[in-house]
Design a protein around this motif. Structure first.
Motif, PDB file in Angstrom:
ATOM      1  N   ARG B  86       0.832  -1.201   0.000  1.00 18.93           N
ATOM      2  CA  ARG B  86       0.000   0.000   0.000  1.00 18.93           C
ATOM      3  C   ARG B  86       0.870   1.257   0.000  1.00 18.93           C
ATOM      4  O   ARG B  86       0.610   2.204  -0.734  1.00 18.93           O
ATOM      5  CB  ARG B  86      -0.952  -0.031   1.190  1.00 18.93           C
ATOM      6  N   GLU B 116       1.331  10.217   6.775  1.00 19.11           N
ATOM      7  CA  GLU B 116      -0.103  10.356   6.551  1.00 19.11           C
ATOM      8  C   GLU B 116      -0.752   8.976   6.483  1.00 19.11           C
ATOM      9  O   GLU B 116      -1.965   8.839   6.636  1.00 19.11           O
ATOM     10  CB  GLU B 116      -0.332  11.132   5.236  1.00 19.11           C
ATOM     11  N   LEU B 118       0.752   5.987   8.182  1.00 22.50           N
ATOM     12  CA  LEU B 118       0.927   5.284   9.450  1.00 22.50           C
ATOM     13  C   LEU B 118       1.213   6.260  10.583  1.00 22.50           C
ATOM     14  O   LEU B 118       1.918   7.238  10.386  1.00 22.50           O
ATOM     15  CB  LEU B 118       2.119   4.312   9.384  1.00 22.50           C
ATOM     16  N   ILE B 119       0.679   5.958  11.760  1.00 20.62           N
ATOM     17  CA  ILE B 119       1.081   6.668  12.978  1.00 20.62           C
ATOM     18  C   ILE B 119       1.394   5.596  14.021  1.00 20.62           C
ATOM     19  O   ILE B 119       0.608   4.662  14.194  1.00 20.62           O
ATOM     20  CB  ILE B 119      -0.042   7.585  13.515  1.00 20.62           C
ATOM     21  N   GLU B 122       0.867   1.964  13.087  1.00 19.05           N
ATOM     22  CA  GLU B 122      -0.446   1.440  12.718  1.00 19.05           C
ATOM     23  C   GLU B 122      -1.057   2.255  11.587  1.00 19.05           C
ATOM     24  O   GLU B 122      -0.791   3.450  11.464  1.00 19.05           O
ATOM     25  CB  GLU B 122      -1.398   1.496  13.923  1.00 19.05           C
ATOM     26  N   ILE B 123      -1.905   1.638  10.782  1.00 19.89           N
ATOM     27  CA  ILE B 123      -2.536   2.326   9.657  1.00 19.89           C
ATOM     28  C   ILE B 123      -3.549   3.348  10.164  1.00 19.89           C
ATOM     29  O   ILE B 123      -4.378   3.037  11.020  1.00 19.89           O
ATOM     30  CB  ILE B 123      -3.261   1.319   8.746  1.00 19.89           C
ATOM     31  N   GLN B 124      -3.469   4.563   9.579  1.00 19.37           N
ATOM     32  CA  GLN B 124      -4.460   5.580   9.945  1.00 19.37           C
ATOM     33  C   GLN B 124      -5.698   5.470   9.086  1.00 19.37           C
ATOM     34  O   GLN B 124      -6.795   5.748   9.519  1.00 19.37           O
ATOM     35  CB  GLN B 124      -3.926   6.993   9.681  1.00 19.37           C
ATOM     36  N   ASP B 125      -5.457   5.212   7.815  1.00 16.81           N
ATOM     37  CA  ASP B 125      -6.585   5.200   6.891  1.00 16.81           C
ATOM     38  C   ASP B 125      -6.373   4.133   5.842  1.00 16.81           C
ATOM     39  O   ASP B 125      -5.304   4.040   5.245  1.00 16.81           O
ATOM     40  CB  ASP B 125      -6.740   6.567   6.220  1.00 16.81           C
ATOM     41  N   THR B 126      -7.410   3.335   5.640  1.00 12.24           N
ATOM     42  CA  THR B 126      -7.272   2.235   4.689  1.00 12.24           C
ATOM     43  C   THR B 126      -7.665   2.639   3.280  1.00 12.24           C
ATOM     44  O   THR B 126      -7.649   1.826   2.366  1.00 12.24           O
ATOM     45  CB  THR B 126      -8.136   1.047   5.133  1.00 12.24           C
ATOM     46  N   SER B 127      -8.042   3.887   3.115  1.00 16.94           N
ATOM     47  CA  SER B 127      -8.446   4.348   1.790  1.00 16.94           C
ATOM     48  C   SER B 127      -7.289   5.104   1.142  1.00 16.94           C
ATOM     49  O   SER B 127      -6.827   6.124   1.646  1.00 16.94           O
ATOM     50  CB  SER B 127      -9.666   5.262   1.919  1.00 16.94           C
ATOM     51  N   LYS B 129      -7.349   6.795  -1.541  1.00 21.14           N
ATOM     52  CA  LYS B 129      -7.832   8.093  -2.003  1.00 21.14           C
ATOM     53  C   LYS B 129      -7.720   9.121  -0.884  1.00 21.14           C
ATOM     54  O   LYS B 129      -7.269  10.240  -1.078  1.00 21.14           O
ATOM     55  CB  LYS B 129      -9.298   7.935  -2.443  1.00 21.14           C
ATOM     56  N   SER B 130      -8.153   8.692   0.292  1.00 19.57           N
ATOM     57  CA  SER B 130      -8.189   9.602   1.425  1.00 19.57           C
ATOM     58  C   SER B 130      -6.788  10.102   1.789  1.00 19.57           C
ATOM     59  O   SER B 130      -6.577  11.285   2.038  1.00 19.57           O
ATOM     60  CB  SER B 130      -8.841   8.869   2.600  1.00 19.57           C
ATOM     61  N   ALA B 134      -5.270  13.998   1.436  1.00 14.10           N
ATOM     62  CA  ALA B 134      -4.716  14.763   2.553  1.00 14.10           C
ATOM     63  C   ALA B 134      -3.342  15.320   2.203  1.00 14.10           C
ATOM     64  O   ALA B 134      -3.042  16.489   2.494  1.00 14.10           O
ATOM     65  CB  ALA B 134      -4.635  13.875   3.796  1.00 14.10           C
TER      66      ALA B 134
END
Lengths: 821, 158
Positions: B86, B116, B118-119, B122-127, B129-130, B134
């Motif tokens: 990813r 943007e 990982l933080i 851990e994954i912040q957002d699985t999209s 596009k999102s 950002a």
């Protein structure tokens, strides 16, 4: 002053450097420029300079002088500055730096900034590297943001909260209210990070776990929607909808369902659904299946589901993708204890993995193979494992050799097979076997009486081939020393006997002494072996000569031995035959049950524990194996399988509590005494290390026999002898007879003595006391009584009579004074 | 959780390092060196997973770059491979057919994208596009920052 060069230009320049020295020079020059720029407090170019510094830091150069500059950048109003400043902070300013805490205020302000991207920077930085103090100070802000409706910030706040909890677990409570409606979010980012947060909380606190159990239905619903919903382009990965979220939910379900029947039941269906419906053609699908299998195995799932899970793993094993195979082997290793039979079905595939090229796969396959070895498959498995031992990398050899020894001891179908297997290991991986294998093997060989000739012949032949592998050489020299007479006698039942002369044998042993390949320990072994042969061979003069030469050896150990052996030839020649006699069958003194559990990993050093009252003595018993099972100590002590009662079924892990019932837990508190490392080449309790024969007819006065026990038709008589060289040892022979009409079978005699004594029980002649005094069972007890106290003994008798088990305890106090004075 | 992520070339040059636990600089260097050695020694047919110290290492090679993550005992290695993938996809979308040079010359942007995505490991957002949106917005903010300045500078009023 000209503007500092741009970042990209610097990168380009540095990359043109052809040597390390050239690069260093460029960097030093630039660093100097940057330093002076920092000194001038130049706001305009600070950002650019710090960026360059970060690049140089990545190349490995020091950048600590930029730390404060990062702080200044963070404090700036410009977004560009903040971006680089926070990046610099994350790279240069971890919690070990003194100036780290100066960030706190900036971060606090930025957490409340009007621009969400600035807030995001602050949350990210805090969540990646905030120290405990920072977390404490800023937890409140994070909690606030966790409740915001802005999903961009909420997801970051959740992960920041995870970090805070990791750093300062006590703050967990504070985030509890905010978690209330986290799972009702539609946004996948928030959902994912919320699940991570909930997982962290549940893992750390049993109370939280209980509290969040009620979320199981909701989680199941979310997972179901993910699977059932149609194609969602935003979250799709190779046809699967948001696999990352699926995996995290499965993991949380695992934690919630563990040891809870209701929760486990609530997730049964969804797990079955995921397990059967997930596409397995790509890695994503397999990742989800993997997590599902882990969850199924860990919760209280029904057996059908478990079988499904193991079958998935079995299919994984056949997958072309190495990664999948690797993961399957790891999981199977975890489940082999609990679902042994299911895993056995995949044994041949697992064994094939031994031939894989990948080192990690090989290792796992090896561990799994050892776990799957049992009495039925031992021959086949061992063939594969020995082949593996031959061809594997050195890093595996030690573990593999130990594993082979352990498995062989547990499941050897015959003595000869056992010895052949050991020989194979010693010859192929001889330098890698662990140190304690030598004494263990010696004991094994000693106890296989009928194989002595065969063993010594094979070992001798192996020595002729190769003297570089020390464990092999040590075992061989010991055997030759013991059984050299059998070797030259040319008798061997198992295979074609070889013709060896005494001189040839001595040549070999002397060769070991002078060889550069032999370690000092090995030399010691061979000198002793040569010495022992002085009573077995006729060429005593040659031996005397060798021994006297080493009396002036530089090696102190060798010298001492040689000098003592010399003395044996001169002053104590009359004792020599007795001293160097054949070793008796050795027993391992087992220890108390709980101690065994503490010493796992096939710890084979016998230990003598102190109990509150009496030291315990073990006796070979058939109950040993049952007890081992009850205690779950399967690989605690190797139990040498024997069928004849004259050979001690070396007891492991028997719990003997002669003061009461066999209590497996609690009972008299056992304080495991530091195990006196028993040198196996000498039977324990012979503290003078001399005699090896149990019965000594020597010059002590005859001691009257006594009846120790007489009840229900069983009579036990004690006869005494005092061991001459050591007057503190009393040798008692028990004679058990049976006046009833029925045999007493499975007869076991156990004894315990007060603390100041030490006791050794040798093996009984049989464990059937024939009826009507038709015969007797004899057994030898040796008691060491250094303080010359009055001998007392407590005995425990168990046997089966007319189909029912009988057990009795008795005290024996009427010992004749001559036996202990 | 992910303990750290490293990007390095076949020649053993570090291109990106992200540590999610506080580690001394000296130790970091040592670990990086060791790990690079181990991973670079792996043959192409071997699995992407190995045990190293008390961690699990998940690595994958994309063209000339090795992406290497260290995860803990209870983490799912297969999904970690997907995480790596990813990240590569994000870089690819951002840079347009990303290659090692992009990451060398724009390392700070690579970090921004990672941060943007990982933080704390851990994954912040699985999209996808999102995340990309950002970054795009943040880049815009950065441009807004810079453009006024250069105009003023041009007018000599800065």
């Amino acid at each position: 002053m000209p503007a500092p060069i741009r970042l990209r230009e610097l990168i380009r320049t540095i990359r043109t450097a052809r040597t390390q020295a050239e690069e260093r020079e460029m960097i030093q020059k630039e660093c100097a420029a940057i330093r002076s720029s920092f000194r001038e407090e130049d706001n305009t170019y600070r950002c650019r300079n710090v960026a360059k510094l970060l690049y140089m830091h990545m190349l490995g150069y020091p950048a600590h002088f930029g730390q404060l500059e990062c702080l200044k950048l963070i404090a700036s109003q410009k977004f560009t500055d903040k971006r680089i400043g926070y990046l610099g902070a994350m790279l240069l300013l971890d919690e070990r730096q003194d100036v780290h805490l100066l960030m706190t205020n900036c971060i606090k302000n930025d957490l409340n900034h009007s621009t969400q991207y600035v807030q995001g920077l602050a949350l990210c930085t805090l969540g990646c590297m905030g120290s405990s103090e920072m977390c404490r100070d800023l937890a409140g802000e994070v909690e606030k943001l966790l409740k915001t409706s802005n999903s961009y910030l909420r997801k970051k706040a959740a992960l920041c909260a995870v970090h805070v909890i990791r750093k300062v677990p006590e703050l967990m409570e504070m985030f509890l209210p905010a978690t209330k409606n986290l799972l009702s979010e539609k946004n996948h980012g928030v959902l994912h990070t919320s699940v991570v947060l909930l997982t962290e909380m549940c893992e750390r606190s049993p109370d939280m776990l209980l509290h969040f159990r009620k979320l199981v239905p909701q989680l199941v619903r979310i997972l179901k929607n993910l699977i059932m919903s149609g194609y969602s382009p935003e979250h799709d990965v190779s046809g699967i909808s948001d696999p990352f979220l699926q995996v995290r939910i499965l993991r949380l379900l695992r934690i919630l369902g563990r040891s809870d029947d209701d929760s486990s039941e609530a997730m049964n269906d969804i797990l079955a659904q995921v397990a059967t419906n997930t596409e397995t053609s790509k890695n994503v699908g397999n990742a989800i299946l993997y997590e599902t299998v882990l969850t199924i195995m860990d919760i209280k799932s029904e057996s059908g589901l478990r079988v499904l899970a193991i079958n998935i793993l079995g299919r994984f094993l056949l997958n072309n993708d190495k990664n999948i195979r690797y993961v399957a082997l790891t999981s199977l290793l975890k489940t082999v204890q609990t679902d042994h039979n299911a895993v056995q079905r995949h044994r041949s595939t697992i064994v094939d993995c031994l031939k894989d090229l990948d080192v990690s796969i090989k290792r796992r396959a090896m561990e799994l193979s050892f776990a799957l070895v049992n009495g039925n498959n031992i021959r086949g498995m061992m063939k594969e494992l020995l082949y593996f031992l031959d061809s594997c990398d050195p890093e595996f050899k030690a573990d593999c050799a130990s594993g082979v020894f352990l498995a062989a001891e547990k499941y050897a179908p015959s003595k000869r097979w056992h010895i052949d297997t050991i020989m194979r290991v010693l010859t192929t991986a001889g330098s890698y076997v662990r140190d304690d294998s030598v004494p263990n093997l010696i004991q094994l060989i000693t106890n296989s009486v009928e194989m002595h000739a065969y063993t010594v012949q094979r070992l001798y032949k192996a020595l002729l081939d190769d003297i570089s592998q020390q464990p092999l050489v040590q075992v061989s020299s010991w055997c030759i020393g013991e059984y050299g007479d059998l070797l030259v006698s040319g008798q061997c039942e198992e295979e074609e006997p070889i013709q060896v002369t005494e001189d040839e044998v001595l040549d070999v042993l002397e060769g070991l002494l002078v060889s550069n390949l032999s370690t000092p320990v090995t030399r010691g072994y061979s000198l002793t072996a040569i010495m022992k042969l002085s009573t077995r061979f006729s060429s005593v003069n040659r031996i005397k000569k060798v021994v006297s030469i080493y009396g002036s050896s530089i090696d102190v150990e060798l010298q001492q031995r040689a000098v003592e052996y010399n003395a044996l030839f001169k002053k104590y020649d009359h004792m020599r035959p007795a001293l160097l006699e054949r070793m008796p069958i050795m027993e391992k003194t087992a220890s108390n049950g709980p101690t065994e559990i503490m010493q796992t990993n096939g710890e084979t050093e016998p230990s003598v524990p102190d109990t509150k009252h009496l030291p315990l003595v073990t006796q070979p018993a058939n109950q040993a194996n049952d007890l081992l099972d009850l205690l779950g100590g399967n690989d605690v002590m190797p139990v040498i399988q024997t069928t004849l009662p004259t050979k001690p079924a070396s007891a492991g892990g028997e719990l003997l509590d002669l003061l009461g019932d066999l209590s497996l837990t609690g009972g008299p508190t056992v304080v495991p005494a530091p195990a006196p490392s028993v040198p196996v080449s000498q039977p324990p309790f012979l503290l003078d290390g001399l005699s090896s024969q149990p019965l000594f007819n020597d010059t002590s006065a005859a001691i009257p026999p006594m009846t120790a026990y007489s009840k229900n038709g069983l009579k036990i008589e004690f006869t005494f002898e005092r061991a001459n060289p050591n007057p503190n040892i009393a040798v008692i022979t028990i004679h058990a007879t049976n006046t009833t009409e029925a045999d007493m079978t499975e007869f076991v005699f156990q004894a315990a003595v007060p603390k100041t004594f030490q006791l050794q029980l040798l093996s009984p002649s049989s464990n059937i006391v024939p009826a009507l005094n038709q015969g007797s069972v004899t057994q030898v007890i040796r008691v060491l009584n250094p303080q010359k106290q009055q001998l007392r003994m407590r005995v425990k008798l168990t046997y089966t009579h007319k189909g029912s088990p009988v057990q009795d305890l008795a005290e024996v106090n009427n010992f004749p004074p001559q036996s202990w004075q | 959780m992910m303990r750290f992520m490293l990007l390095f070339s076949r020649q053993g040059k570090l291109r990106l390092q992200k540590w999610y636990t506080a580690t001394a600089e000296r130790d970091k260097k040592k670990m990086v060196r060791e790990l690079m050695q181990v991973v670079l020694a792996r043959k192409p047919k071997m699995s992407s997973f190995l045990e190293w110290r008390d961690l699990k290492i998940v690595y994958k090679r994309y063209a000339s770059l090795y992406f290497c993550c260290a995860v803990e005992e209870q983490d799912n290695e297969l999904i970690t491979l997907e995480v790596i993938h990813r990240f590569v996809e994000l870089l690819d979308k951002y840079f347009g057919s990303v290659c090692e040079l992009d990451i060398i010359f724009n390392f700070e942007k690579a970090y921004f994208i990672l941060d943007e995505f990982l933080i704390g490991g851990e994954i912040q957002d699985t999209s996808k596009k999102s995340v990309l949106k950002a970054i795009e917005q943040a880049d815009l903010l950065q441009e807004e920052d810079e453009s006024p300045r250069s105009v003023l500078e041009e007018m000599g009023l800065a």
